[in-house]
Design a protein around this motif. Sequence first.
Motif, PDB file in Angstrom:
ATOM      1  N   LEU A   1       0.828  -1.200   0.000  1.00 44.39           N
ATOM      2  CA  LEU A   1       0.000   0.000   0.000  1.00 44.39           C
ATOM      3  C   LEU A   1       0.865   1.255   0.000  1.00 44.39           C
ATOM      4  O   LEU A   1       0.594   2.208  -0.747  1.00 44.39           O
ATOM      5  N   PHE A   2       1.905   1.266   0.836  1.00 45.08           N
ATOM      6  CA  PHE A   2       2.773   2.436   0.886  1.00 45.08           C
ATOM      7  C   PHE A   2       3.392   2.707  -0.485  1.00 45.08           C
ATOM      8  O   PHE A   2       3.477   3.854  -0.925  1.00 45.08           O
ATOM      9  N   ARG A   3       3.810   1.651  -1.158  1.00 47.44           N
ATOM     10  CA  ARG A   3       4.432   1.826  -2.464  1.00 47.44           C
ATOM     11  C   ARG A   3       3.414   2.395  -3.461  1.00 47.44           C
ATOM     12  O   ARG A   3       3.721   3.281  -4.251  1.00 47.44           O
ATOM     13  N   GLN A   4       2.184   1.882  -3.423  1.00 44.59           N
ATOM     14  CA  GLN A   4       1.158   2.395  -4.321  1.00 44.59           C
ATOM     15  C   GLN A   4       0.887   3.883  -4.060  1.00 44.59           C
ATOM     16  O   GLN A   4       0.734   4.672  -4.995  1.00 44.59           O
ATOM     17  N   LEU A   5       0.838   4.239  -2.778  1.00 46.27           N
ATOM     18  CA  LEU A   5       0.602   5.637  -2.437  1.00 46.27           C
ATOM     19  C   LEU A   5       1.766   6.518  -2.880  1.00 46.27           C
ATOM     20  O   LEU A   5       1.562   7.653  -3.340  1.00 46.27           O
TER      21      LEU A   5
ATOM     22  N   ALA B   1       3.824  10.649  -6.529  1.00 47.67           N
ATOM     23  CA  ALA B   1       4.811  11.015  -7.548  1.00 47.67           C
ATOM     24  C   ALA B   1       4.138  11.405  -8.858  1.00 47.67           C
ATOM     25  O   ALA B   1       4.539  12.369  -9.516  1.00 47.67           O
ATOM     26  N   LEU B   2       3.094  10.671  -9.236  1.00 54.13           N
ATOM     27  CA  LEU B   2       2.387  10.989 -10.469  1.00 54.13           C
ATOM     28  C   LEU B   2       1.687  12.344 -10.356  1.00 54.13           C
ATOM     29  O   LEU B   2       1.694  13.137 -11.306  1.00 54.13           O
ATOM     30  N   SER B   3       1.113  12.629  -9.194  1.00 53.03           N
ATOM     31  CA  SER B   3       0.479  13.922  -8.978  1.00 53.03           C
ATOM     32  C   SER B   3       1.495  15.048  -9.065  1.00 53.03           C
ATOM     33  O   SER B   3       1.210  16.120  -9.620  1.00 53.03           O
ATOM     34  N   ARG B   4       2.692  14.812  -8.548  1.00 55.31           N
ATOM     35  CA  ARG B   4       3.737  15.843  -8.550  1.00 55.31           C
ATOM     36  C   ARG B   4       4.349  16.037  -9.937  1.00 55.31           C
ATOM     37  O   ARG B   4       4.530  17.157 -10.405  1.00 55.31           O
ATOM     38  N   GLU B   5       4.665  14.934 -10.614  1.00 55.99           N
ATOM     39  CA  GLU B   5       5.368  15.007 -11.902  1.00 55.99           C
ATOM     40  C   GLU B   5       4.423  15.239 -13.075  1.00 55.99           C
ATOM     41  O   GLU B   5       4.852  15.718 -14.124  1.00 55.99           O
ATOM     42  N   ARG B   6       3.149  14.823 -12.922  1.00 59.23           N
ATOM     43  CA  ARG B   6       2.138  14.978 -13.979  1.00 59.23           C
ATOM     44  C   ARG B   6       2.573  14.313 -15.279  1.00 59.23           C
ATOM     45  O   ARG B   6       2.298  14.805 -16.376  1.00 59.23           O
TER      46      ARG B   6
ATOM     47  N   LEU C   1      -4.365  -0.103  -7.101  1.00 57.08           N
ATOM     48  CA  LEU C   1      -4.884   0.753  -6.034  1.00 57.08           C
ATOM     49  C   LEU C   1      -6.305   1.200  -6.372  1.00 57.08           C
ATOM     50  O   LEU C   1      -7.174   1.252  -5.486  1.00 57.08           O
ATOM     51  N   GLU C   2      -6.556   1.491  -7.628  1.00 63.48           N
ATOM     52  CA  GLU C   2      -7.912   1.861  -8.051  1.00 63.48           C
ATOM     53  C   GLU C   2      -8.880   0.710  -7.801  1.00 63.48           C
ATOM     54  O   GLU C   2     -10.018   0.924  -7.368  1.00 63.48           O
ATOM     55  N   GLU C   3      -8.434  -0.520  -8.074  1.00 62.52           N
ATOM     56  CA  GLU C   3      -9.291  -1.685  -7.842  1.00 62.52           C
ATOM     57  C   GLU C   3      -9.582  -1.860  -6.356  1.00 62.52           C
ATOM     58  O   GLU C   3     -10.713  -2.141  -5.953  1.00 62.52           O
ATOM     59  N   GLU C   4      -8.555  -1.694  -5.521  1.00 58.49           N
ATOM     60  CA  GLU C   4      -8.729  -1.869  -4.074  1.00 58.49           C
ATOM     61  C   GLU C   4      -9.674  -0.813  -3.501  1.00 58.49           C
ATOM     62  O   GLU C   4     -10.485  -1.099  -2.610  1.00 58.49           O
ATOM     63  N   LEU C   5      -9.561   0.420  -4.001  1.00 55.33           N
ATOM     64  CA  LEU C   5     -10.407   1.494  -3.485  1.00 55.33           C
ATOM     65  C   LEU C   5     -11.739   1.584  -4.215  1.00 55.33           C
ATOM     66  O   LEU C   5     -12.639   2.308  -3.776  1.00 55.33           O
ATOM     67  N   ASP C   6     -11.845   0.877  -5.326  1.00 56.82           N
ATOM     68  CA  ASP C   6     -13.050   0.845  -6.143  1.00 56.82           C
ATOM     69  C   ASP C   6     -13.445   2.249  -6.591  1.00 56.82           C
ATOM     70  O   ASP C   6     -14.608   2.664  -6.512  1.00 56.82           O
TER      71      ASP C   6
ATOM     72  N   VAL D   1      -4.135  13.716  -1.134  1.00 59.37           N
ATOM     73  CA  VAL D   1      -4.001  14.413   0.148  1.00 59.37           C
ATOM     74  C   VAL D   1      -3.841  13.404   1.280  1.00 59.37           C
ATOM     75  O   VAL D   1      -2.969  13.544   2.154  1.00 59.37           O
ATOM     76  N   TRP D   2      -4.693  12.366   1.261  1.00 59.37           N
ATOM     77  CA  TRP D   2      -4.577  11.319   2.279  1.00 59.37           C
ATOM     78  C   TRP D   2      -3.238  10.590   2.151  1.00 59.37           C
ATOM     79  O   TRP D   2      -2.594  10.257   3.168  1.00 59.37           O
ATOM     80  N   ALA D   3      -2.810  10.326   0.926  1.00 62.73           N
ATOM     81  CA  ALA D   3      -1.551   9.612   0.705  1.00 62.73           C
ATOM     82  C   ALA D   3      -0.380  10.402   1.271  1.00 62.73           C
ATOM     83  O   ALA D   3       0.512   9.835   1.918  1.00 62.73           O
TER      84      ALA D   3
END
Length: 309
Positions: A2-6, A11-16, A39-44, A66-68
């Motif tokens: 989970l930590f790695r996914q977050l 990183a994707l949010s920052r680098e775009r 992660l999308e599947e886990e959070l649905d 923000v939560w991540a």
Amino acid sequence: MLFRQLEYLVALSRERHFARAAQACYVSQPALSEAIRKLEEELDVPLVRRGRKYEGLTPEGERIVVWAQRILADRDALKDEVGALRTGLSGTIRIGSVPTAVGAVSLLTAPFCAAHPLVTVEVIADLRSQDVLRQLRNFEIDAGITYLHKGFSEDFRSVPLYEERYVLLTSAADMPVHRATATWAEASRLPLCLLTGVMQGRQVLDEVFAEAGVEPSPRVETDSVAALFAHVRTGRWASVVPHTWLHVFGVPHGMRAVPLVEPARTVPVGLVVTAREPGSVMARALTAVARQTDVAAALDHLPGDPAPS
């Protein structure tokens, strides 16, 4: 996992950009994309708007980021706390600073490093005041040094460090030796090099010029205080600089620096950290050093002034 996914999502949010985010995380782009998909599947919930190229995060994705950031910051804080209990504080503290305050940063980092010899310091300079607060909110830095004002939200705590005051920096030929001060009105009539208008340090200067009933017309603007000194050194320009930078450069040969009066304005500068508890152990340690260090006294006298009695 989970930590790695977050971490990948942040990183994707920052680098775009998927490739740059993967590079920042030292993984392949397919690995990063697959982790975010899981992660999308886990959070649905969809987190990324997908097309031929990266099109940004979904509203849900923006909220999850923000939560991540909070979760990852708390994880790092927990590791630092345990490490400090076991072997003393270690790792890296990240300090962000507005450019006008960089000259005072060493007055904190020196005693901090002496108290915590296993810690290294990373200083991110030349940030705008709003960038300091944004990076604190996003847990990109542990502490910031910036201008203090009454509008700070309850998300932050601050420790006042000193009052920033201003000097007119000119070539020696432009300022007679017998002059001990200069007025803001006189400064406005000189060929000026100033900070850019988006920087809070410049906005403070504009307010003081306006209070003096004048409006400067700088020919050169920059986001670097060092660049101000470099331009004045050519003999073609004058500038208004914070007195703290004279304690870094002194008054270079061929220049004169005199306090600005009418009005004699000061602006508070301080250390800012997030108010979240327990928060970063690094931030708590630096806050303790800031409260024990008399930064104002160290900066009180300009180079060449008589020593305090």
